[in-house]
Scaffold this motif. Sequence first.
Motif, PDB file in Angstrom:
ATOM      1  N   VAL A  23       9.715  -2.792   3.494  1.00 58.52           N
ATOM      2  CA  VAL A  23       8.324  -2.914   3.975  1.00 58.52           C
ATOM      3  C   VAL A  23       7.607  -1.571   3.819  1.00 58.52           C
ATOM      4  CG1 VAL A  23       6.915  -3.291   6.044  1.00 58.52           C
ATOM      5  CG2 VAL A  23       8.761  -4.861   5.500  1.00 58.52           C
ATOM      6  N   CYS A  24       8.290  -0.466   4.127  1.00 56.08           N
ATOM      7  CA  CYS A  24       7.673   0.871   4.010  1.00 56.08           C
ATOM      8  C   CYS A  24       7.252   1.137   2.566  1.00 56.08           C
ATOM      9  CB  CYS A  24       8.652   1.953   4.453  1.00 56.08           C
ATOM     10  SG  CYS A  24       8.808   1.985   6.209  1.00 56.08           S
ATOM     11  N   ALA A  26       6.937  -1.020   0.085  1.00 58.03           N
ATOM     12  CA  ALA A  26       5.960  -1.998  -0.421  1.00 58.03           C
ATOM     13  C   ALA A  26       4.562  -1.622   0.066  1.00 58.03           C
ATOM     14  CB  ALA A  26       6.325  -3.399   0.039  1.00 58.03           C
ATOM     15  N   SER A  27       4.437  -1.260   1.371  1.00 58.68           N
ATOM     16  CA  SER A  27       3.098  -0.905   1.859  1.00 58.68           C
ATOM     17  C   SER A  27       2.625   0.377   1.197  1.00 58.68           C
ATOM     18  CB  SER A  27       3.033  -0.802   3.376  1.00 58.68           C
ATOM     19  OG  SER A  27       4.281  -0.765   3.931  1.00 58.68           O
ATOM     20  N   PHE A  30       1.513  -0.680  -2.413  1.00 59.07           N
ATOM     21  CA  PHE A  30       0.299  -1.494  -2.574  1.00 59.07           C
ATOM     22  C   PHE A  30      -0.966  -0.827  -1.993  1.00 59.07           C
ATOM     23  CE2 PHE A  30       3.683  -4.704  -3.137  1.00 59.07           C
ATOM     24  CZ  PHE A  30       3.334  -5.074  -4.423  1.00 59.07           C
ATOM     25  N   SER A  31      -0.765   0.198  -1.179  1.00 56.22           N
ATOM     26  CA  SER A  31      -1.967   0.873  -0.667  1.00 56.22           C
ATOM     27  C   SER A  31      -2.143   2.244  -1.337  1.00 56.22           C
ATOM     28  CB  SER A  31      -1.872   1.017   0.851  1.00 56.22           C
ATOM     29  OG  SER A  31      -0.702   1.732   1.164  1.00 56.22           O
ATOM     30  N   LYS A  32      -1.509   2.399  -2.506  1.00 56.13           N
ATOM     31  CA  LYS A  32      -1.504   3.726  -3.147  1.00 56.13           C
ATOM     32  C   LYS A  32      -2.900   4.203  -3.528  1.00 56.13           C
ATOM     33  CE  LYS A  32      -0.194   1.959  -7.739  1.00 56.13           C
ATOM     34  NZ  LYS A  32      -0.192   0.526  -7.455  1.00 56.13           N
TER      35      LYS A  32
END
Length: 494
Positions: A23-24, A26-27, A30-32
């Motif tokens: 989750v860390c 992936a978040s 995707f919020s890069k």
Amino acid sequence: MKPQPSYLPSVLQRLALPTLVFVCFASAFFSKTWYLSPVQEHSPKAYSMLLLGLGLSLWLSGAYFIDQCLRILFFDIFLQRTLGRSVPDILKSIFSIVISFLALVGILKTVFHFEISGVWTTSGVAGIILGIALRPLIADVFSGLASNIEGAFHIGEWVTLDPGRAANQSYAGWVEEIRWRTTRIRNREGNICIIPNSMIATSIIINHALPLPWHRFSLTLILDHTIDTKRACRILEASVLAAVSDHEGPIRLPGPEVRITKLDDLGVHYALLFWGDPSRHSPYVLNDRVLKSAYLHLNKAGITVSQYRKQIIMEKQFQGEEGDITVSPLRFLKNLSLFQGFNHQDLQTLAERLILHHYPRGHNLVEAGAEGDSMFILNEGLLEVEGKLDNGSPVRLGQLVPGDFFGEMSLLTGVPRSARVFAVVESSVYEIKKTALKPMLEKDTLLLDALSKALAERQARNADTRAHHKKDSQLDLESHSLHILDRIKDFFHL
Ligand code: CMP
């Protein structure tokens, strides 16, 4: 299948780390654009390095997460509960490799922008080279897989593997673990045999847990032609029954059998057939219990297993009622530890006063509550002692094998018979009347001590058995033994 609440916390605990890591990343991935745009403007090189790192982390954490979900939710919970047994590690490892390989391909294609068709070609060539170099290893792995799919054996089952010409011995034991390359078997000595899966693939496998969880065991004993076959069957049947009635040994039902399988120069071959559960006791332990019991019963009956070189037996033999050779009452008495303190003459006198009785299966030799002025020693067969609980229901107190005595409680203390004793199989017993025993008791206190000790032990054991059924108070063995001794001395005016 929904996991049981009892192990839900442990499942959540095991899944927590992979989920958190995934989750860390992936978040973060995707919020890069949100937090990396300033870096992109100032240093495009640093930006592309960070992108590379994020892409790699996402793929690796994703692969780790999927692998753990598969292992925990699919293999350890779903498959294990559906199949009713644990899934071998080899299957889990194969899935891990496939997931790792797919993640690698994903990394090459999306992070490093490699042309994947080139990777397939290269991996094909590398595969051929590796395949040739690692042929035995691959054979082991695929044999392991094949035997898993085939389900020839599972973890916890007792198997015998006969590799035929590949090895000059067979391997027997519990299957502990089925790994990539090898299968681990714990043998009867407790050692682990590590057997290559490719060897197992070419072995003859006896799975003792199939088709039923119980396995039928067969042991052959050869007895001399001179021994009456009916009597031999009776003694052997009693010996197998005595071994199977122990809860820790072979199983009682379906019942054991004794069959004559062959007649030859050596003698009459008797097969002792009984059932056991090899997942609880190794066949060696079960065979050992039955053989020890058979030896005891035969020995007490004066029978030895047939010898190839026959000897002329010079010893004076005793003709039993059925006309065949049996142990003389004198030799029978001499073999008993109870009478070790007596000389030949004393035992000869007692032997002459022994009364031999034969009883059919199910006969009550002693009735609870009856008067009794004699004790008995079991010569051949098997007896069971049955008492009553306070509510009147019967309870099994013990079992008597050849050489065991009973009836001493009433004889020595004058109280009525404390239990019912009945014949489990056709049996023969020697009766000793009070008048025959009295001179022996007067002569040697060792006999009295031995009898009173056994009596106290039995009474304490019976109290325990009854207490086990109904929470009764326990008897204090020592003080009880002394109390009994006093009563006996009183009764015999000693
Ligand atoms: P008695 O009371 O005269 O008759 C019944 C007999 O059963 C008893 O003597 C003992 O010899 C025998 N007996 C009682 N309890 C046990 C036991 N737990 N194990 C073996 N024999 C027993």
